[in-house]
Design an enzyme around this catalytic site. Structure first.
Site, short mmCIF file in Angstrom:
data_model
loop_
_atom_site.label_atom_id
_atom_site.label_comp_id
_atom_site.label_asym_id
_atom_site.label_seq_id
_atom_site.Cartn_x
_atom_site.Cartn_y
_atom_site.Cartn_z
N HIS A 20 1.01 -1.20 -0.06
CA HIS A 20 0.20 -0.08 0.01
C HIS A 20 1.01 1.51 0.03
CE1 HIS A 20 1.22 0.59 4.38
NE2 HIS A 20 0.56 -0.71 4.43
N HIS A 23 4.17 1.33 2.01
CA HIS A 23 5.27 0.80 1.60
C HIS A 23 5.87 1.63 0.37
CE1 HIS A 23 2.72 -2.66 3.06
NE2 HIS A 23 3.62 -2.75 3.80
N CYS A 128 4.45 -9.98 19.84
CA CYS A 128 3.62 -9.63 18.74
C CYS A 128 3.76 -10.22 17.41
CB CYS A 128 3.45 -8.00 18.82
SG CYS A 128 2.41 -7.42 17.48
N CYS A 131 3.97 -7.41 14.49
CA CYS A 131 5.68 -6.70 14.35
C CYS A 131 6.46 -7.68 14.43
CB CYS A 131 6.00 -5.95 15.64
SG CYS A 131 5.09 -4.85 16.50
N CYS A 145 -0.17 -5.09 22.46
CA CYS A 145 1.04 -4.58 21.39
C CYS A 145 0.95 -2.82 21.46
CB CYS A 145 1.03 -5.28 20.06
SG CYS A 145 2.38 -4.16 18.89
N HIS A 148 0.30 -2.32 17.55
CA HIS A 148 -0.88 -2.93 16.94
C HIS A 148 -2.09 -2.82 17.81
CE1 HIS A 148 2.40 -4.37 14.33
NE2 HIS A 148 1.61 -4.03 13.42
N LYS A 291 -2.87 5.88 12.11
CA LYS A 291 -1.92 5.26 11.28
C LYS A 291 -2.57 4.42 10.10
CE LYS A 291 2.17 2.54 11.01
NZ LYS A 291 2.17 1.25 10.52
N LYS A 294 -2.60 -2.28 6.90
CA LYS A 294 -3.62 -3.44 6.53
C LYS A 294 -4.39 -3.47 7.66
CE LYS A 294 -3.38 -7.94 5.12
NZ LYS A 294 -4.18 -8.88 6.04
#
Ligand code: MSP
Length: 617
Positions: A20, A23, A128, A131, A145, A148, A291, A294
């Protein structure tokens, strides 16, 4: 003469879904840096790829009903397609399942073991999978986490540990001796503080699943995904590219700075390998300040960004919209606005106007005294050296503005002055070459129109006189739908909060006179300056105002060293309602001058020392 080498990398991405915008951002930035270094005539090696191993991938593959290898094989073309569509000129696409890489991972494990840095034990703690990282109770007091926000998994298994604790001093020395190693510099202190708190050995093998590089010291074990992944940067050079090691810069997101600035140099030191020169961590893209990713379900698709404004506008927007290193908020409306106002209006119109004149009246060489790009080239070069990509763009656009103003003042369409048309064409050449790392397709079109090559030589020499043909339209204006306009309205309000107003600091140019008159402004003296846990930008200040002491949170962390603030006199707005930030109360605001475009923030101080508490009137 032997060419100077330049080696730049992106993180290797998890191929658990299509890439996405997040990246794409890192990859475009690395591509821009690689292309600039090619212009400088260096021999460039640009590496990107995927991180195929680990629990995260094996879980995603299971969900898709595929083996991890088949699953990742099906996603790799999506990454390659995305990079092609974004005009990314990488030299190798590495996968951690590549045999040459796996071999080097095993060799490095054996070297670290030989050096006494790997031992067997039991890991008991939190993990996690998103990560692929270990957490302590202290890092995650609610057992979620911190990145996340999902529950951490409790692990207890036999493992091999890497003696990270042995490298504390080495790392601290490295950060001092090589102050650019962690960049930008505002990210460095947090890492130093964490290292100073003490380093724990980390687990580098797993037995509970087998999707990883076989651990060479024990058949039951598979290599921990980060130990495997980081080595990609080095293993890619061991296949006839040895001259490129150590890497000049690893471009990464701030989420993975710890792995790159702590684990990675310690691993290399243990294996007796040279340390890379720089790790540069950029910020995160958010959507409506959340943030993007995905897991959050708000990932912006690369395809839709390209469909909306074209490849070059997408590349340009991502690097212009926020300071490279800071977070940025994505909105289609802002993408369209920059496309229309900057690329179409400023650059596109200039090229169209000047090429039309050049076709009609031809050009005549002149050595321009009043219109020169030397200063711009110098500044842009420095910005590139410092990886200030947004500032490089600002500088180039300031030059384009100047070119437009020059055209406006000389009016060659009325005077038919062939020398002025030459000067303008020459300026377009310089802008196009400087812009070519960012918008390569457009720069190529401009180069074809004005008959020059994109190279260092042509950048530093005058445009050759030739027959010029009117350019095609470079950027077609995009109509904004009423929905995007509405979004823009919200965005510009948010933008005012986010970019013009540095949190906790009021910039002078926002205050109207009436508002200003209502404010109670006093001289304060800063007595203490401290970091706030989890805050990237804010500092907690203790400010003395007369006999009173106040806590003020100000977003000035990256602009000032804490020690330089002590005893500094500043101007405080004292009659504002207190405001909560990061769970703390801020009891006032400081006056500062600055703006986001230049990334400056300067506190306003009395010209000489006065009594604190003194009223400003
Ligand atoms: N596989 C590891 C990296 C190993 S490198 C030896 C990993 N992969 S990832 O797929 O999660 O990609 C992380 C990187 O993608 C981030 O460091 C950042 O460069 C980029 N981004 C992902 N989401 C992002 C945003 N929302 N904003 C900006 N960049 C982001 O971690």
């Amino acid at each position: 003469m032997k060419k100077q080498t330049f080696y730049v990398t992106t993180p290797i991405y998890y191929p658990n879904d299509i890439p996405h915008l997040g990246h794409a951002y890192t990859t475009i930035a690395a591509d821009v840096i690689a292309r600039w270094n090619k212009i400088l005539e260096k021999e460039v090696f640009f590496l990107t790829g995927t991180d195929d191993h680990g629990k995260k991938i094996s879980k995603a593959a299971e969900k898709a009903g595929k083996t991890p290898k088949d699953f990742t094989d099906s996603l790799i073309p999506e990454f390659k397609k995305a990079w092609t569509s974004l005009n990314i000129e990488y030299d190798r696409f590495i996968r951690t399942t590549d045999k040459d890489h796996e071999k080097i991972v095993q060799e490095i494990i054996l070297k670290c073991h030989k050096n006494g840095d790997i031992y067997k034990g039991t890991y008991e703690g939190l993990y996690c999978t998103d990560c692929e990282g270990y957490y302590t109770e202290k890092d995650a007091s609610d057992k979620n986490c911190p990145i996340h926000k999902r529950p951490l998994e409790k692990l207890k298994e036999e493992t091999y540990f890497f003696k990270l604790s042995k490298y504390e001093k080495f790392l601290l020395d490295l950060y001092i001796k090589n102050p650019e190693f962690i960049s930008p510099k505002n990210r460095k202190q947090e890492i130093i503080n964490r290292v100073k708190e003490g380093l724990k050995d980390f687990s580098i093998s797993r037995t509970s699943f087998n999707w990883g590089v076989p651990f060479p010291l024990d058949k039951k074990h598979f290599t921990y995904v980060w130990f495997d992944a980081l080595i990609n940067y080095y293993s890619a050079t061991q296949n006839k590219k040895e001259k490129f090691w150590p890497a000049d810069v690893h471009i990464i997101g701030k989420d993975i700075l710890w792995f790159h600035s702590v684990y990675w140099p310690a691993m290399l030191k243990s294996a007796g390998i040279e340390i890379p020169k720089k790790v540069f961590a950029h910020g995160w893209w958010t959507v409506h300040n959340q943030k993007m990713g995905k897991s959050a379900g708000n990932a912006v698709k690369i395809d839709s960004m390209i469909k909306c404004a074209g490849v070059d506008s997408a590349r340009y927007f991502l690097l212009r919209e926020c300071s490279f290193g800071d977070d940025g908020d994505f909105s289609e409306a802002m993408l369209i606005e920059r496309h229309n106002n900057e690329l179409a209006n400023k650059l596109g119109n200039l090229v169209s106007r000047v090429s039309t004149l050049a076709e009609k009246y031809t050009i005549e060489f002149t050595k321009s005294k009043n219109f020169d790009s030397k200063e711009t080239i110098k500044k842009v070069t420095t910005h590139f050296e410092n990886l200030e990509l947004d500032k490089a763009l600002n500088e180039i656009f300031a030059f384009i503005d100047k070119t437009n103003e020059y055209a406006q003042s000389k009016k060659p369409w009325e005077t038919q002055d062939k020398k002025v048309i030459y000067e303008l064409s020459n300026a377009i050449k310089d802008s196009a070459i400087l812009l070519s790392p960012f918008i390569p397709e457009t720069s190529d079109k401009i180069a074809k129109t004005f008959n020059f090559e994109i190279s260092l030589k042509t950048l530093t020499s005058p445009l050759k006189v030739s027959k010029i043909k009117k350019s095609e339209i470079l950027f077609k204006k995009i109509e904004q739908s009423s929905e995007t306009k509405k979004e823009k309205h919200i965005d510009s309000k948010q933008k005012l909060n986010k970019s013009e107003k540095i949190e906790g600091v009021m910039t002078l140019n926002q205050i109207k006179y009436d508002d200003f008159a209502k404010l109670d402004l006093r001289v304060g003296t800063i007595k203490k300056a401290e970091n706030i846990e989890g805050a990237d930008k804010l500092l907690k200040l203790e400010v003395e105002i007369g006999s009173e002491k106040r806590t003020i949170l100000a977003g000035i962390k990256k602009y000032y060293e804490k020690s330089d603030l002590i005893d500094k006199q500043i101007i405080v707005i004292v009659n504002l309602e207190p405001r909560k930030m990061k769970g703390l109360e801020s009891q006032g605001m400081l006056l500062a001058a600055g703006n986001k475009e230049d990334d400056t923030c300067v506190l306003i101080s009395p010209e000489r020392k006065v009594d604190s508490g003194l009223k400003i009137s």
